[in-house]
Design an enzyme around this catalytic site. Structure first.
Site, PDB file in Angstrom:
ATOM      1  N   TYR A 145       0.983  -1.680  -0.513  1.00 46.61           N
ATOM      2  CA  TYR A 145       0.037  -0.076  -0.148  1.00 46.61           C
ATOM      3  C   TYR A 145       0.450   1.270  -0.229  1.00 46.61           C
ATOM      4  O   TYR A 145       1.750   1.423   0.762  1.00 46.61           O
ATOM      5  CB  TYR A 145      -0.924  -0.153   0.436  1.00 46.61           C
ATOM      6  CG  TYR A 145      -2.100   1.340   1.586  1.00 46.61           C
ATOM      7  CD1 TYR A 145      -3.105   1.295   0.377  1.00 46.61           C
ATOM      8  CD2 TYR A 145      -1.626   2.100   2.377  1.00 46.61           C
ATOM      9  CE1 TYR A 145      -3.503   2.942   0.943  1.00 46.61           C
ATOM     10  CE2 TYR A 145      -2.263   3.682   2.799  1.00 46.61           C
ATOM     11  CZ  TYR A 145      -3.350   3.173   1.579  1.00 46.61           C
ATOM     12  OH  TYR A 145      -4.051   4.507   1.910  1.00 46.61           O
ATOM     13  N   ASP A 240       9.438   2.743  -0.374  1.00 45.88           N
ATOM     14  CA  ASP A 240       8.304   3.398   0.053  1.00 45.88           C
ATOM     15  C   ASP A 240       8.750   3.106   1.538  1.00 45.88           C
ATOM     16  O   ASP A 240       8.221   1.880   2.193  1.00 45.88           O
ATOM     17  CB  ASP A 240       7.034   3.125  -0.175  1.00 45.88           C
ATOM     18  CG  ASP A 240       5.689   3.462   0.447  1.00 45.88           C
ATOM     19  OD1 ASP A 240       6.635   3.936   1.966  1.00 45.88           O
ATOM     20  OD2 ASP A 240       4.889   3.268   0.582  1.00 45.88           O
ATOM     21  N   LYS A 268       5.322   9.011   9.236  1.00 44.98           N
ATOM     22  CA  LYS A 268       5.715   8.533  10.095  1.00 44.98           C
ATOM     23  C   LYS A 268       6.336   8.897  11.719  1.00 44.98           C
ATOM     24  O   LYS A 268       6.475   9.929  11.979  1.00 44.98           O
ATOM     25  CB  LYS A 268       5.002   7.172  10.052  1.00 44.98           C
ATOM     26  CG  LYS A 268       4.033   6.270   9.232  1.00 44.98           C
ATOM     27  CD  LYS A 268       3.569   5.025   9.593  1.00 44.98           C
ATOM     28  CE  LYS A 268       2.871   4.499   8.610  1.00 44.98           C
ATOM     29  NZ  LYS A 268       1.535   4.949   8.870  1.00 44.98           N
TER      30      LYS A 268
END
Length: 428
Positions: A145, A240, A268
């Site tokens: 994702y 990613d 994050k």
């Protein structure tokens, strides 16, 4: 019986004003049934809901809380920054400090651009790869994702060489027609895709350790082969690392696996709990961004001084301590304990772990990709989730999400978790 009356009242109110009652779908507990609880406060590795129930937290804001919740150095940095203004829309010194810090910690990042989320970072990196290579096609992997940008909400086509189809209503097929979706850990599929699309692939985007279908690891040599295949085909390799960056090592997964991608995406952890994203990499590629180059990307709140202060405090604390050795020790203890609990209960569980990230799949078969993950017994997971929650252990409310440890977790937290797992697994 645990009371969640206040959470139930809040959820009923939320349903009137927020679609599904939540601002991000997985929070709705649809994958496990029941209703979500509402958190009132958090400290270290524990959270308390609005009914004052306490939980050991293995979600950690879905990854950012690597130092635990309400870390004093981050709180102090945020307070000091906010006193000088919460937003400027003008360059500020903290942006430069953050950029220098990211470049110093991740050798593949020579220049970096700040943004506001992981979705922004991946979306911008793909646009940049296409602009730099002057090619249109992107390869991604099933189960990985990369945020909710239109061209990345793609499910696999009917075969390894077919283009993907939109995985969400509202996404025109034309937006995904240049995205090729392949199974993770399958090098032959990648080779075939390059062969069938010669000089057309701008790049590969990949989670080096996929953490959005549970957690599974790259097979030995897999990431190295992706590096060679992109290089030999004139394409860019995009890591990613929104989830793995600064969590699996100071330099992220690319340090752990000794791979140097062309572009990397972060989020994050680098926000210290505030909304932050970033993408960076080779200087020649990054210099294609406006205002230097023709690839446009912008954001009013990019480099926000409060968010920068939080992120800098988090990264400096990680760099100055034995955080990663502690996380590895805690991860190993949790893995050993949960595997023993599953064996004692005679419940088939595949426990996958990489550093402080982990996932328990209820299957007897190894899990290397999305197809393997889908074999997991999701009904059993639902019972396990609610059983652990009743014992004061909060795991991600989906079989297909990773769990996260923080430096704030203690040996007592691990022991409580293992004891709870033994009790719950034997009752399944």
């Amino acid at each position: 019986m645990v009371s969640r009356a206040n959470s139930e009242h809040l959820f009923a109110e939320a349903l009137k004003f927020i679609p599904g009652g939540v601002n991000s779908p997985v929070r709705a507990f649809r994958a496990v049934g029941g209703q979500p609880f509402f958190v009132n406060r958090a400290k270290a590795a524990h959270i308390w809901d609005v009914d004052d129930n306490e939980y050991v937290d293995y979600v950690g804001t879905w990854g950012p809380a690597i130092l635990g919740h309400s870390h004093p150095k981050i709180i102090k940095a945020v307070q000091q920054a906010a006193e000088n203004g919460t937003s400027f829309g003008i360059p500020n010194p903290a942006e430069v400090t953050m950029a220098k810090l990211l470049c110093s910690l991740v050798p593949s990042v020579e220049k970096v651009r700040m943004c506001n989320s992981g979705t922004e970072a991946t979306m911008s990196a793909i646009r940049l790869a296409r602009g730099f290579t002057r090619r249109d096609k992107i390869i991604k992997f099933d189960g990985c994702y990369h945020g909710h940008a239109d061209s990345l909400l793609v499910k696999a086509g009917s075969g390894a060489l077919t283009f993907g189809n939109p995985d969400s209503a509202g996404v025109p097929a034309a937006f995904t027609e240049h995205t090729i979706v392949l199974p993770f850990n399958d090098l032959d599929a990648v080779k075939a895709a390059f062969s069938a699309n010669q000089a057309q692939v701008a790049g590969i985007i990949v989670e080096p350790v996929p953490g959005n279908a549970g957690l599974y690891l790259p097979k030995p040599g897999y990431l190295e082969a992706l590096r060679e295949l992109t290089k030999s085909n004139g394409a860019l390799l995009i890591f990613d690392e929104v989830m793995t960056g600064f969590r699996l090592a100071k330099g992220g997964a690319q340090e752990r696996f000794s791979i140097r991608p062309d572009l990397s995406c972060f989020g994050k952890v680098i926000g210290g709990g505030l909304p932050v994203g970033a993408f960076g990499g080779r200087a020649d590629v990054m210099d294609c961004l406006a205002p230097v180059g023709p690839v446009y990307q912008a954001g009013t709140l990019s480099g926000n001084p409060v968010a920068m202060a939080a992120g800098i405090a988090a990264l400096e604390e990680l760099a100055a301590t034995d955080a990663y050795a502690r996380l590895e020790k805690l991860g190993a203890a949790l893995e050993q304990g949960l595997k023993a609990a599953a064996k004692s209960a005679a419940v088939p569980v595949q426990f996958n772990r990489c550093g402080s990230m982990f996932c328990s799949y209820f299957t007897s078969d190894p899990v290397h990709n999305l197809a393997d993950a889908m074999k997991s017994d999701r009904e059993r997971f639902k019972k396990y989730f609610h059983g652990m929650l009743a014992q004061g252990i909060y795991l991600a409310p989906s079989q297909f999400e990773a769990g996260f440890l923080s430096t704030a977790h203690t040996q007592a937290d691990i022991e409580k978790t293992v004891t709870a797992a033994e009790r719950v697994l034997k009752a399944l």
